[in-house]
Design an enzyme around this catalytic site. Structure first.
Site, PDB file in Angstrom:
ATOM      1  N   ARG A   1      41.052  26.294  35.327  1.00  0.00           N
ATOM      2  CA  ARG A   1      41.740  27.522  35.735  1.00  0.00           C
ATOM      3  C   ARG A   1      42.863  26.977  36.340  1.00  0.00           C
ATOM      4  O   ARG A   1      42.642  26.174  37.312  1.00  0.00           O
ATOM      5  CB  ARG A   1      40.696  28.404  36.524  1.00  0.00           C
TER       6      ARG A   1
ATOM      7  N   ASP B   1      24.400  30.819  35.032  1.00  0.00           N
ATOM      8  CA  ASP B   1      25.305  29.857  34.975  1.00  0.00           C
ATOM      9  C   ASP B   1      25.237  29.015  36.140  1.00  0.00           C
ATOM     10  O   ASP B   1      25.998  27.829  36.358  1.00  0.00           O
ATOM     11  CB  ASP B   1      26.560  30.087  34.461  1.00  0.00           C
TER      12      ASP B   1
ATOM     13  N   GLN C   1      29.772  23.864  46.739  1.00  0.00           N
ATOM     14  CA  GLN C   1      28.659  25.060  46.856  1.00  0.00           C
ATOM     15  C   GLN C   1      27.474  24.559  47.314  1.00  0.00           C
ATOM     16  O   GLN C   1      26.439  25.229  47.957  1.00  0.00           O
ATOM     17  CB  GLN C   1      28.580  25.681  45.338  1.00  0.00           C
TER      18      GLN C   1
ATOM     19  N   LYS D   1      30.516  40.799  24.224  1.00  0.00           N
ATOM     20  CA  LYS D   1      30.321  40.461  25.658  1.00  0.00           C
ATOM     21  C   LYS D   1      30.125  41.627  26.574  1.00  0.00           C
ATOM     22  O   LYS D   1      31.065  42.420  26.325  1.00  0.00           O
ATOM     23  CB  LYS D   1      31.609  39.470  25.923  1.00  0.00           C
TER      24      LYS D   1
ATOM     25  N   HIS E   1      33.484  43.192  39.404  1.00  0.00           N
ATOM     26  CA  HIS E   1      33.495  43.816  38.117  1.00  0.00           C
ATOM     27  C   HIS E   1      31.844  44.065  38.160  1.00  0.00           C
ATOM     28  O   HIS E   1      31.317  43.741  38.917  1.00  0.00           O
ATOM     29  CB  HIS E   1      34.122  43.260  36.894  1.00  0.00           C
TER      30      HIS E   1
ATOM     31  N   HIS F   1      28.964  41.636  38.680  1.00  0.00           N
ATOM     32  CA  HIS F   1      28.804  41.161  39.666  1.00  0.00           C
ATOM     33  C   HIS F   1      27.712  42.140  40.488  1.00  0.00           C
ATOM     34  O   HIS F   1      27.078  41.799  41.375  1.00  0.00           O
ATOM     35  CB  HIS F   1      29.899  41.236  40.786  1.00  0.00           C
TER      36      HIS F   1
ATOM     37  N   LYS G   1      32.980  27.930  32.265  1.00  0.00           N
ATOM     38  CA  LYS G   1      33.979  28.204  31.807  1.00  0.00           C
ATOM     39  C   LYS G   1      34.470  27.006  30.793  1.00  0.00           C
ATOM     40  O   LYS G   1      34.145  25.852  31.092  1.00  0.00           O
ATOM     41  CB  LYS G   1      35.313  28.158  33.019  1.00  0.00           C
TER      42      LYS G   1
ATOM     43  N   LYS H   1      32.980  44.434  29.301  1.00  0.00           N
ATOM     44  CA  LYS H   1      34.405  44.231  28.635  1.00  0.00           C
ATOM     45  C   LYS H   1      34.690  45.926  27.930  1.00  0.00           C
ATOM     46  O   LYS H   1      33.865  46.216  27.164  1.00  0.00           O
ATOM     47  CB  LYS H   1      34.740  43.285  27.546  1.00  0.00           C
ATOM     48  N   THR H   2      35.861  46.117  27.836  1.00  0.00           N
ATOM     49  CA  THR H   2      36.248  47.539  27.199  1.00  0.00           C
ATOM     50  C   THR H   2      37.639  47.112  26.489  1.00  0.00           C
ATOM     51  O   THR H   2      38.058  45.948  26.663  1.00  0.00           O
ATOM     52  CB  THR H   2      36.543  48.815  27.980  1.00  0.00           C
TER      53      THR H   2
ATOM     54  N   THR I   1      38.100  35.468  42.722  1.00  0.00           N
ATOM     55  CA  THR I   1      38.933  35.124  41.770  1.00  0.00           C
ATOM     56  C   THR I   1      39.916  36.456  41.479  1.00  0.00           C
ATOM     57  O   THR I   1      41.029  36.419  41.064  1.00  0.00           O
ATOM     58  CB  THR I   1      38.660  34.599  40.623  1.00  0.00           C
TER      59      THR I   1
END
Length: 426
Positions: A86, A196, A175, A231, A45, A48, A82, A234-235, A40
């Site tokens: 999307r 998930d 999948q 979470k 990141h 992963h 989600k 994240k920054t 995506t």
RNA sequence: GGGCAGUUACCCAAGUGGCCAAAGGGGGCUGACUGUAAAUCAGCUGGCGCACGCCUUCGGAGGUUCGAAUCCUUCACUGCCCA
């Protein structure tokens, strides 16, 4: 070293759930295992890294890893985890992303192994040619809608106002088909993923059983959590990416260094290849002298070195030392350039600083560090702006050529950690 | 195709003609404390001048009104129910 891959994953806290028999499978034979990665974005990141490194761990125990870039599945969009639909990505975008991500996946796996080389594939190769009618007859027939809407990923969306499109609803079939395809093509017996993915994985196992009568397995990793409830990954400036153009090595290093005491041991287990005794030692250090942050330092060092290499690591460490040591004024121009190589920066013309100089607010906004004059003024009022490491007291402060370090640099800082370099030219 | 409900700032969510740049919560930012931590406390969180001022914003467009996020028309989107 633990006796087998399953034990390895287990002591690292990576086994969130698995299908009956996985432990025995991984302990008694070498298997082909796959993990899929969405494409995506044009970079992975740090979230992963959990499944990716786990794939590498499995490989170290002799198993055959397959990393799947989801060039086909991303065309549809995974509803798992989600809360809302999307937007579809363009075909071209997905292709570009897939290429970029394939490059990143490849870095963590060994393709040259004589016994169990890794494989890297793109599910667009077999999903895109699918024919709708054939697919519905051959695959769709094996699933009841009842089964599909019982999955958490779907049910969560059915309970929401926005609902779920048929497109995303169908995702699990694709999948599942991936798994079947890899089962047939490579004898892949195990699919892994984040927790998930449990629904998607078990659907694939189910499909394989129905179509071939064979038994396949699944194992899912826990979601990485943070002790303070926020979470992970994240920054202030968004996700922490693997691509150095998105997240500089300096920021990457800083991210890990700032890990909460309560999380750092867990992260060492999940994200590094350090051994159990090594991690235990760091745990003792953490308990004895938490202020030394040996565990955090090691985590940051290992992660940055692994992803960006020794040179980038050395630079990130040096930068951290200088920036948080506070000794900015004695630096040479070369040192400043080196240390701030990864820090956001801007160039401004020298004329603006001649004479009475440039107002600090104009400097903050003109350099692009702050979005608006109001924000800049507010930040100064809060005592959160520093020029060359000295707090700026009033928003009327004028910045002149006398403030320039080495005749051409200005070091701006917001709060404790956010640096910004202005280079004055002309 | 019909009926009903909804669309508010980064997110959730109040507001149903002037006292609304818009309650509250979350998130974020800053400060104090500290270990570049956690916890805690405090402040800030549309833009421009910053002072009481002005400008832009409450799905889009148009209208009523001295005055609208609030009323009307219309379009778009979302959800629920019916066909």
């Amino acid at each position: 070293m633990p006796a087998n891959a399953f034990e390895e994953l287990q002591w690292r806290g990576l086994v969130f759930d698995c299908i009956e028999g996985v432990q025995n499978l991984l302990a008694t034979q070498t298997v082909t295992v796959y993990n899929g990665f969405d494409v995506t974005a044009d970079s992975l990141h740090i979230g992963h890294l959990v499944p990716l490194l786990a794939l590498a761990r499995l490989q170290r125990y002799g198993h055959h890893p397959i990393a799947v870039a989801g060039g086909g599945t991303t065309m549809i969009g995974d509803p798992s985890g989600k809360s809302s639909e999307r937007p579809l990505l363009s075909r071209q975008q997905i292709e570009e992303n897939a290429e970029a991500i394939k490059g990143q996946l490849a870095r963590f796996l060994d393709f040259d192994s004589k016994t169990n080389p890794a494989r890297l594939v793109n599910n667009a190769d077999w999903l895109l040619p699918l024919n709708l009618i054939d697919f519905l007859r051959d695959i769709g027939k094996h699933f009841t809608v009842n089964y599909m809407i019982a999955k958490d990923s779907v049910r969560a969306r059915l309970e929401r106002e926005e609902g779920i499109s048929f497109t995303e609803f169908s995702y699990m079939l694709l999948q599942s088909y991936d798994f079947l395809h890899l089962y047939r093509t490579y004898g892949c017996l195990l699919q892994t993923g984040g927790s998930d993915q449990w629904g998607n994985i078990t659907a694939g196992v189910e499909l394989i059983r129905r179509v071939t009568g064979g038994t396949a397995y699944g194992l899912v990793y826990p979601l990485i959590t943070k002790a303070d409830g926020s979470k992970f990954g994240k920054t202030e400036s968004g996700a922490v990416w693997l691509d150095p153009r998105r997240t500089s090595p300096y920021r990457f290093y800083q991210f890990w260094l700032n890990t909460d005491d309560r999380d750092v041991i867990h992260y060492l287990k999940v994200f590094t290849f350090l051994t159990q005794p090594e991690i235990e030692e760091l745990q003792h250090a953490l308990e004895e002298k938490p202020e030394q942050r040996d565990a955090q330092r090691t985590l940051a060092r290992v992660m940055t070195g692994m992803l960006h290499g020794e040179t980038a690591l050395a630079r990130a460490e040096q930068a951290a030392q200088v920036l948080f040591g506070g000794a900015v004024e004695g630096l040479s121009a070369a040192e400043i350039e080196d240390i701030f190589a990864d820090v956001p920066s801007a160039r401004l013309n020298k004329d603006q600083f001649s004479g009475t100089g440039l107002n600090i607010v104009d400097l903050l906004v003109g350099s692009g560090m702050m979005k608006s004059r109001g924000e800049a003024r507010r930040a100064i009022g809060e005592g959160g702006i520093y020029l060359n490491n000295h707090r700026v007291a009033e928003s009327e402060r004028l910045v002149t050529v006398n403030d320039l370090l080495e005749g051409r640099f200005l070091i701006l800082r917001r709060g404790k950690k956010t640096y910004f370099l202005v280079e004055v030219v002309g």
